[in-house]
Design a protein around this motif. Structure first.
Motif, PDB file in Angstrom:
ATOM      1  N   LEU A   6       0.836  -1.197   0.000  1.00 58.75           N
ATOM      2  CA  LEU A   6       0.000   0.000   0.000  1.00 58.75           C
ATOM      3  C   LEU A   6       0.873   1.249   0.000  1.00 58.75           C
ATOM      4  O   LEU A   6       1.856   1.322   0.728  1.00 58.75           O
ATOM      5  CB  LEU A   6      -0.927   0.008   1.210  1.00 58.75           C
ATOM      6  CG  LEU A   6      -1.949  -1.132   1.276  1.00 58.75           C
ATOM      7  CD1 LEU A   6      -2.828  -0.976   2.512  1.00 58.75           C
ATOM      8  CD2 LEU A   6      -2.819  -1.150   0.029  1.00 58.75           C
ATOM      9  N   THR A   7       0.481   2.194  -0.807  1.00 60.97           N
ATOM     10  CA  THR A   7       1.151   3.492  -0.847  1.00 60.97           C
ATOM     11  C   THR A   7       0.269   4.463  -0.070  1.00 60.97           C
ATOM     12  O   THR A   7      -0.351   4.092   0.903  1.00 60.97           O
ATOM     13  CB  THR A   7       1.338   3.939  -2.304  1.00 60.97           C
ATOM     14  OG1 THR A   7       0.054   4.032  -2.938  1.00 60.97           O
ATOM     15  CG2 THR A   7       2.187   2.929  -3.062  1.00 60.97           C
ATOM     16  N   THR A   8       0.213   5.704  -0.486  1.00 59.09           N
ATOM     17  CA  THR A   8      -0.718   6.648   0.114  1.00 59.09           C
ATOM     18  C   THR A   8      -2.099   6.354  -0.456  1.00 59.09           C
ATOM     19  O   THR A   8      -2.307   6.453  -1.667  1.00 59.09           O
ATOM     20  CB  THR A   8      -0.314   8.093  -0.204  1.00 59.09           C
ATOM     21  OG1 THR A   8       0.993   8.326   0.326  1.00 59.09           O
ATOM     22  CG2 THR A   8      -1.308   9.064   0.394  1.00 59.09           C
ATOM     23  N   LYS A  26     -11.636  -3.324  -3.374  1.00 58.88           N
ATOM     24  CA  LYS A  26     -11.130  -2.141  -4.071  1.00 58.88           C
ATOM     25  C   LYS A  26     -10.515  -1.172  -3.076  1.00 58.88           C
ATOM     26  O   LYS A  26     -11.018  -0.983  -1.969  1.00 58.88           O
ATOM     27  CB  LYS A  26     -12.265  -1.430  -4.813  1.00 58.88           C
ATOM     28  CG  LYS A  26     -11.892  -0.087  -5.407  1.00 58.88           C
ATOM     29  CD  LYS A  26     -13.128   0.649  -5.891  1.00 58.88           C
ATOM     30  CE  LYS A  26     -12.823   2.080  -6.268  1.00 58.88           C
ATOM     31  NZ  LYS A  26     -14.040   2.828  -6.663  1.00 58.88           N
ATOM     32  N   ILE A  27      -9.418  -0.552  -3.485  1.00 64.84           N
ATOM     33  CA  ILE A  27      -8.814   0.533  -2.732  1.00 64.84           C
ATOM     34  C   ILE A  27      -8.316   1.558  -3.730  1.00 64.84           C
ATOM     35  O   ILE A  27      -7.966   1.207  -4.866  1.00 64.84           O
ATOM     36  CB  ILE A  27      -7.678   0.019  -1.820  1.00 64.84           C
ATOM     37  CG1 ILE A  27      -7.284   1.071  -0.795  1.00 64.84           C
ATOM     38  CG2 ILE A  27      -6.482  -0.447  -2.634  1.00 64.84           C
ATOM     39  CD1 ILE A  27      -6.388   0.554   0.313  1.00 64.84           C
ATOM     40  N   VAL A  28      -8.297   2.819  -3.341  1.00 66.23           N
ATOM     41  CA  VAL A  28      -7.830   3.901  -4.203  1.00 66.23           C
ATOM     42  C   VAL A  28      -6.564   4.473  -3.603  1.00 66.23           C
ATOM     43  O   VAL A  28      -6.579   4.943  -2.452  1.00 66.23           O
ATOM     44  CB  VAL A  28      -8.909   4.990  -4.359  1.00 66.23           C
ATOM     45  CG1 VAL A  28      -8.377   6.111  -5.249  1.00 66.23           C
ATOM     46  CG2 VAL A  28     -10.180   4.399  -4.947  1.00 66.23           C
ATOM     47  N   TYR A  53      -1.504  10.616  -9.424  1.00 63.06           N
ATOM     48  CA  TYR A  53      -2.901  10.332  -9.731  1.00 63.06           C
ATOM     49  C   TYR A  53      -3.488   9.293  -8.781  1.00 63.06           C
ATOM     50  O   TYR A  53      -2.849   8.299  -8.449  1.00 63.06           O
ATOM     51  CB  TYR A  53      -3.033   9.817 -11.169  1.00 63.06           C
ATOM     52  CG  TYR A  53      -2.549  10.812 -12.185  1.00 63.06           C
ATOM     53  CD1 TYR A  53      -1.251  10.750 -12.694  1.00 63.06           C
ATOM     54  CD2 TYR A  53      -3.370  11.836 -12.632  1.00 63.06           C
ATOM     55  CE1 TYR A  53      -0.793  11.662 -13.614  1.00 63.06           C
ATOM     56  CE2 TYR A  53      -2.923  12.761 -13.562  1.00 63.06           C
ATOM     57  CZ  TYR A  53      -1.628  12.667 -14.052  1.00 63.06           C
ATOM     58  OH  TYR A  53      -1.179  13.586 -14.966  1.00 63.06           O
ATOM     59  N   TRP A  54      -4.729   9.550  -8.370  1.00 62.57           N
ATOM     60  CA  TRP A  54      -5.468   8.563  -7.591  1.00 62.57           C
ATOM     61  C   TRP A  54      -5.916   7.458  -8.546  1.00 62.57           C
ATOM     62  O   TRP A  54      -6.530   7.720  -9.573  1.00 62.57           O
ATOM     63  CB  TRP A  54      -6.684   9.196  -6.917  1.00 62.57           C
ATOM     64  CG  TRP A  54      -6.318  10.133  -5.817  1.00 62.57           C
ATOM     65  CD1 TRP A  54      -6.367  11.493  -5.839  1.00 62.57           C
ATOM     66  CD2 TRP A  54      -5.830   9.782  -4.523  1.00 62.57           C
ATOM     67  NE1 TRP A  54      -5.936  11.996  -4.645  1.00 62.57           N
ATOM     68  CE2 TRP A  54      -5.604  10.979  -3.816  1.00 62.57           C
ATOM     69  CE3 TRP A  54      -5.553   8.562  -3.886  1.00 62.57           C
ATOM     70  CZ2 TRP A  54      -5.126  10.995  -2.500  1.00 62.57           C
ATOM     71  CZ3 TRP A  54      -5.082   8.576  -2.584  1.00 62.57           C
ATOM     72  CH2 TRP A  54      -4.871   9.779  -1.907  1.00 62.57           C
TER      73      TRP A  54
END
Length: 119
Positions: free
Chosen positions: A27-29, A96-98, A104-105
């Motif tokens: 996971l990033t930001t 799902k995760i954004v 960019y998101w």
């Protein structure tokens, strides 16, 4: 990149239960919510449920009162407890995760786990 791996799907009779899991890694930001979607054969992917890091949840009308979303404190694993399953719950379930990809998101989905409910 972000990786999501769903598991726990299977075949059950109507009225049965299943618990889906989604393991998140790299996971990033990311935005504070994670979600479950499903896609029935020949139909568009639809929203099922979401949970925010503060614990607030949201459900589609079709699953309210039957499904419960949860996650571990570290957001490493997302769960979907499904009860009183109906044939119309059949489909491929995705988490799902954004997260940020560069500037960019970006929406990330796993490969999905199949749920089949027979009458």
């Amino acid at each position: 990149p972000v990786q999501l791996v769903e598991s726990g799907g299977g075949s059950v009779q109507a009225g049965g239960s299943l618990r889906l899991s989604c393991a998140a890694s790299r996971l990033t930001t990311c935005r504070p919510d994670m979600s479950w979607y499903r896609q029935a054969s020949g139909k568009e992917r639809e929203f099922i449920s979401s949970i925010y890091t503060g614990g607030s949840t949201r459900y589609a009308d079709s699953v309210t009162g039957r499904f419960t979303i949860s996650q571990d404190n570290a957001r490493n694993t997302l769960y979907l407890q499904m009860s009183s399953l109906k044939p119309e719950d059949t489909g491929m379930y995705y988490c799902k995760i954004v997260c940020l990809l560069g500037a960019y998101w970006t929406s990330y989905y796993g490969q999905g786990t199949q749920v089949t409910v027979s009458s």
